[in-house]
Design a protein around this motif. Sequence first.
Motif, PDB file in Angstrom:
ATOM      1  N   ARG A   1      30.030  12.038  -2.628  1.00  0.00           N
ATOM      2  CA  ARG A   1      29.699  11.886  -4.050  1.00  0.00           C
ATOM      3  C   ARG A   1      30.957  11.644  -4.887  1.00  0.00           C
ATOM      4  O   ARG A   1      30.984  10.770  -5.751  1.00  0.00           O
TER       5      ARG A   1
ATOM      6  N   ILE B   1      22.779   4.921  -5.100  1.00  0.00           N
ATOM      7  CA  ILE B   1      24.025   4.747  -5.834  1.00  0.00           C
ATOM      8  C   ILE B   1      24.075   3.295  -6.284  1.00  0.00           C
ATOM      9  O   ILE B   1      23.587   2.402  -5.574  1.00  0.00           O
ATOM     10  N   TYR B   2      24.618   3.047  -7.461  1.00  0.00           N
ATOM     11  CA  TYR B   2      24.544   1.683  -7.979  1.00  0.00           C
ATOM     12  C   TYR B   2      25.690   1.385  -8.935  1.00  0.00           C
ATOM     13  O   TYR B   2      26.312   2.286  -9.524  1.00  0.00           O
ATOM     14  N   ILE B   3      25.969   0.085  -9.074  1.00  0.00           N
ATOM     15  CA  ILE B   3      26.932  -0.410 -10.054  1.00  0.00           C
ATOM     16  C   ILE B   3      26.216  -1.450 -10.909  1.00  0.00           C
ATOM     17  O   ILE B   3      25.844  -2.518 -10.409  1.00  0.00           O
TER      18      ILE B   3
ATOM     19  N   SER C   1      31.862   8.058  -6.811  1.00  0.00           N
ATOM     20  CA  SER C   1      31.990   8.157  -8.273  1.00  0.00           C
ATOM     21  C   SER C   1      33.337   7.609  -8.726  1.00  0.00           C
ATOM     22  O   SER C   1      33.429   6.890  -9.729  1.00  0.00           O
TER      23      SER C   1
ATOM     24  N   PRO D   1      25.081  -4.011 -17.652  1.00  0.00           N
ATOM     25  CA  PRO D   1      24.295  -2.812 -17.981  1.00  0.00           C
ATOM     26  C   PRO D   1      23.042  -3.071 -18.812  1.00  0.00           C
ATOM     27  O   PRO D   1      21.981  -2.502 -18.535  1.00  0.00           O
TER      28      PRO D   1
ATOM     29  N   LYS E   1      21.850   7.911  -8.805  1.00  0.00           N
ATOM     30  CA  LYS E   1      20.486   8.210  -9.257  1.00  0.00           C
ATOM     31  C   LYS E   1      19.964   9.323  -8.361  1.00  0.00           C
ATOM     32  O   LYS E   1      19.687   9.110  -7.190  1.00  0.00           O
TER      33      LYS E   1
ATOM     34  N   LYS F   1      27.411   4.808  -9.920  1.00  0.00           N
ATOM     35  CA  LYS F   1      26.595   5.827 -10.556  1.00  0.00           C
ATOM     36  C   LYS F   1      25.601   6.338  -9.519  1.00  0.00           C
ATOM     37  O   LYS F   1      25.249   5.619  -8.584  1.00  0.00           O
TER      38      LYS F   1
END
Length: 352
Positions: free
Chosen positions: A118, A319-321, A122, A325, A129, A127
Amino acid sequence: MKILTDEDRNRYNEFLEKHERCNFQQSSQWQKVKTSWKDEVVIVEDDNGDIIGSISVLIRKIPIFGNIMYSARGPVCDIHDKKVLAELTLGLKEIAKRNKAFVLKIEPDIKSDDMEFRKIVSELGFKIKDNAKNFSEEIQPRYVFRLDIKDKTEDEVFASFHQKTRYNIRLATKKGVVIKEGNREDLKAFHDIMKVTGKRDNFMIRPLSYFEKMYDELYPNHFKLMMAYYEDKPISGIIDIIYGNKVWYLYGASSNEHRNLMPNYLLQWEMIKYSIENKKDIYDFRGVSGVLDESHPQYGLYRFKKGFGAEFTEFLGEIYIPFKPLTYKLYKITERVYKKLIFFKSKLKRKK
């Protein structure tokens, strides 16, 4: 870091199958099943030119929004090696830039309590979820049951099952349920039974052509269809995927007839025995709901899989980028609306 070329494809598959963290959804064979997606692979090599890390990512055009990038159960590497993970991330960003992707989403098979992973992702800009509970909230199941069979005998594994599970396996055998390995032609009978299962348990099923494509790309080394018969009539079946050191129970189907003969228990036991005989480490029962309430509609599935003595495993989640946005936020809103419409449409169709 480099993007995989066709010349390196065999070397990549060899690395994947031998790695302890291998997963069939990262394989070249599986990417051929996903015909509506384009696939790319990032690899990291050591000083000797040997692959030490990889991640396969699927790319698809989403109307209006642009390209989405998705990786199921990657990466394959030492998940606490920040240098390797950073190189893989760099390669993914390069692919994203080239394809003008608005988001990269990864659903790794890494346990939720892995705080070191994690922290690393990070720091690399991902990010997390971390709040999904039900099947519909993510593409891959966040909660699974995994049975450790490494270096164990059939007797040892059978003894670890819940008493009721052992009873049901013996009952199916005693009552005359017969298990046979199926071929491509048997997929039709499996699919017909699966349509019954979907209507009964209120879930959508894939077309027969999808399972035929799976068979064509994965058989004989990575695909196994097992069918249960009673009085020469097929009454249930399962599809398992074999890859590297693991076997995954991917799909199951059961008719409304002769359920009292417990064929599903015997099917699982036959595949577990196959896995033990072929020196696998893990038999993965795949997903269950994370809502462990006896009133939950999927609690029966949880109880069934739990009976085999497997470990209830919670994965990290997504997990995502989000490279764009605002675009990603709008996409998520429309995705939720679309899923609800599909759910209600399928529900109405099944009532007809």
